[in-house]
Motif scaffolding. Structure first.
Motif, PDB file in Angstrom:
ATOM      1  N   VAL A 150       0.650  -1.188  -0.129  1.00  0.00           N
ATOM      2  CA  VAL A 150      -0.152  -0.253  -0.111  1.00  0.00           C
ATOM      3  C   VAL A 150       0.764   1.416   0.031  1.00  0.00           C
ATOM      4  O   VAL A 150       1.765   1.298   0.666  1.00  0.00           O
ATOM      5  CB  VAL A 150      -1.057  -0.152   1.306  1.00  0.00           C
ATOM      6  N   VAL A 151       0.640   2.163  -0.887  1.00  0.00           N
ATOM      7  CA  VAL A 151       1.339   3.639  -0.863  1.00  0.00           C
ATOM      8  C   VAL A 151       0.535   4.583  -0.138  1.00  0.00           C
ATOM      9  O   VAL A 151      -0.507   4.942  -0.685  1.00  0.00           O
ATOM     10  CB  VAL A 151       1.784   3.875  -2.521  1.00  0.00           C
ATOM     11  N   THR A 152       1.261   5.174   0.685  1.00  0.00           N
ATOM     12  CA  THR A 152       0.845   6.178   1.679  1.00  0.00           C
ATOM     13  C   THR A 152       1.797   7.350   1.495  1.00  0.00           C
ATOM     14  O   THR A 152       3.022   7.035   1.526  1.00  0.00           O
ATOM     15  CB  THR A 152       0.544   6.121   3.018  1.00  0.00           C
ATOM     16  N   PHE A 153       1.269   8.613   1.136  1.00  0.00           N
ATOM     17  CA  PHE A 153       2.138   9.719   0.997  1.00  0.00           C
ATOM     18  C   PHE A 153       1.685  10.998   1.335  1.00  0.00           C
ATOM     19  O   PHE A 153       0.489  10.972   1.686  1.00  0.00           O
ATOM     20  CB  PHE A 153       2.773   9.799  -0.564  1.00  0.00           C
ATOM     21  N   VAL A 154       2.688  12.116   1.516  1.00  0.00           N
ATOM     22  CA  VAL A 154       1.982  13.230   1.872  1.00  0.00           C
ATOM     23  C   VAL A 154       2.547  14.192   0.885  1.00  0.00           C
ATOM     24  O   VAL A 154       3.770  14.238   0.387  1.00  0.00           O
ATOM     25  CB  VAL A 154       2.803  13.480   3.287  1.00  0.00           C
ATOM     26  N   GLY A 155       1.873  15.337   0.742  1.00  0.00           N
ATOM     27  CA  GLY A 155       2.386  16.394   0.006  1.00  0.00           C
ATOM     28  C   GLY A 155       1.544  17.468   0.156  1.00  0.00           C
ATOM     29  O   GLY A 155       0.235  17.365   0.731  1.00  0.00           O
ATOM     30  N   GLU A 156       1.373  18.633  -0.623  1.00  0.00           N
ATOM     31  CA  GLU A 156       0.795  19.740  -0.525  1.00  0.00           C
ATOM     32  C   GLU A 156      -0.016  19.645  -1.662  1.00  0.00           C
ATOM     33  O   GLU A 156       0.271  19.533  -2.718  1.00  0.00           O
ATOM     34  CB  GLU A 156       1.677  21.030  -0.550  1.00  0.00           C
ATOM     35  N   LEU A 157      -1.513  20.132  -1.700  1.00  0.00           N
ATOM     36  CA  LEU A 157      -2.301  20.233  -2.808  1.00  0.00           C
ATOM     37  C   LEU A 157      -2.035  21.550  -3.231  1.00  0.00           C
ATOM     38  O   LEU A 157      -1.735  22.700  -2.518  1.00  0.00           O
ATOM     39  CB  LEU A 157      -3.793  20.140  -2.046  1.00  0.00           C
ATOM     40  N   ALA A 158      -2.185  21.830  -4.618  1.00  0.00           N
ATOM     41  CA  ALA A 158      -1.825  22.831  -5.231  1.00  0.00           C
ATOM     42  C   ALA A 158      -2.731  23.076  -6.589  1.00  0.00           C
ATOM     43  O   ALA A 158      -2.992  21.900  -7.029  1.00  0.00           O
ATOM     44  CB  ALA A 158      -0.352  23.127  -5.586  1.00  0.00           C
ATOM     45  N   GLU A 159      -3.003  24.297  -6.998  1.00  0.00           N
ATOM     46  CA  GLU A 159      -3.896  24.613  -8.235  1.00  0.00           C
ATOM     47  C   GLU A 159      -5.338  23.742  -8.220  1.00  0.00           C
ATOM     48  O   GLU A 159      -5.413  23.166  -9.285  1.00  0.00           O
ATOM     49  CB  GLU A 159      -3.136  24.524  -9.441  1.00  0.00           C
ATOM     50  N   VAL A 160      -5.707  23.739  -7.166  1.00  0.00           N
ATOM     51  CA  VAL A 160      -6.889  22.849  -7.010  1.00  0.00           C
ATOM     52  C   VAL A 160      -8.211  23.568  -7.866  1.00  0.00           C
ATOM     53  O   VAL A 160      -8.430  24.943  -7.555  1.00  0.00           O
ATOM     54  CB  VAL A 160      -7.529  22.656  -5.497  1.00  0.00           C
ATOM     55  N   LYS A 161      -8.844  22.912  -8.755  1.00  0.00           N
ATOM     56  CA  LYS A 161     -10.064  23.540  -9.380  1.00  0.00           C
ATOM     57  C   LYS A 161     -11.117  22.428  -9.165  1.00  0.00           C
ATOM     58  O   LYS A 161     -10.973  21.314  -9.370  1.00  0.00           O
ATOM     59  CB  LYS A 161      -9.632  23.579 -10.948  1.00  0.00           C
ATOM     60  N   ARG A 162     -12.267  23.051  -9.164  1.00  0.00           N
ATOM     61  CA  ARG A 162     -13.548  22.206  -9.058  1.00  0.00           C
ATOM     62  C   ARG A 162     -14.828  22.976 -10.086  1.00  0.00           C
ATOM     63  O   ARG A 162     -15.289  23.719  -9.766  1.00  0.00           O
ATOM     64  CB  ARG A 162     -14.164  22.375  -7.638  1.00  0.00           C
TER      65      ARG A 162
END
Length: 71
Positions: A26-38
């Motif tokens: 299982v791959v778990t990772f951490v990072g910052e969300l950027a340029e989120v568009k909805r």
């Protein structure tokens, strides 16, 4: 003669998934969300990044509705 194997996108995706599952589980990772568009479609587009790399992401509307934290 060395012949290249040409993969379909589906084959490549399956190969990458199997390789990750077999090598690390299982791959778990951490990072910052950027340029989120909805957009009105309800899908979520954006990028997960850290100091050195980034991965473009898409959450389909059906999955996006289940996200329980603000984006």
């Amino acid at each position: 003669m060395n012949q290249e194997r040409i993969f379909t996108i589906s084959e490549l995706n399956e190969l990458l998934n199997l390789t990750l599952e077999q090598s690390v589980g299982v791959v778990t990772f951490v990072g910052e969300l950027a340029e989120v568009k909805r957009p009105a479609s309800g899908h979520i587009y954006g990028r997960i990044q850290d100091q050195e790399s980034q991965i473009d992401i898409v959450l389909w509307a059906s999955t996006a509705r289940a996200v329980s934290f603000p984006l």
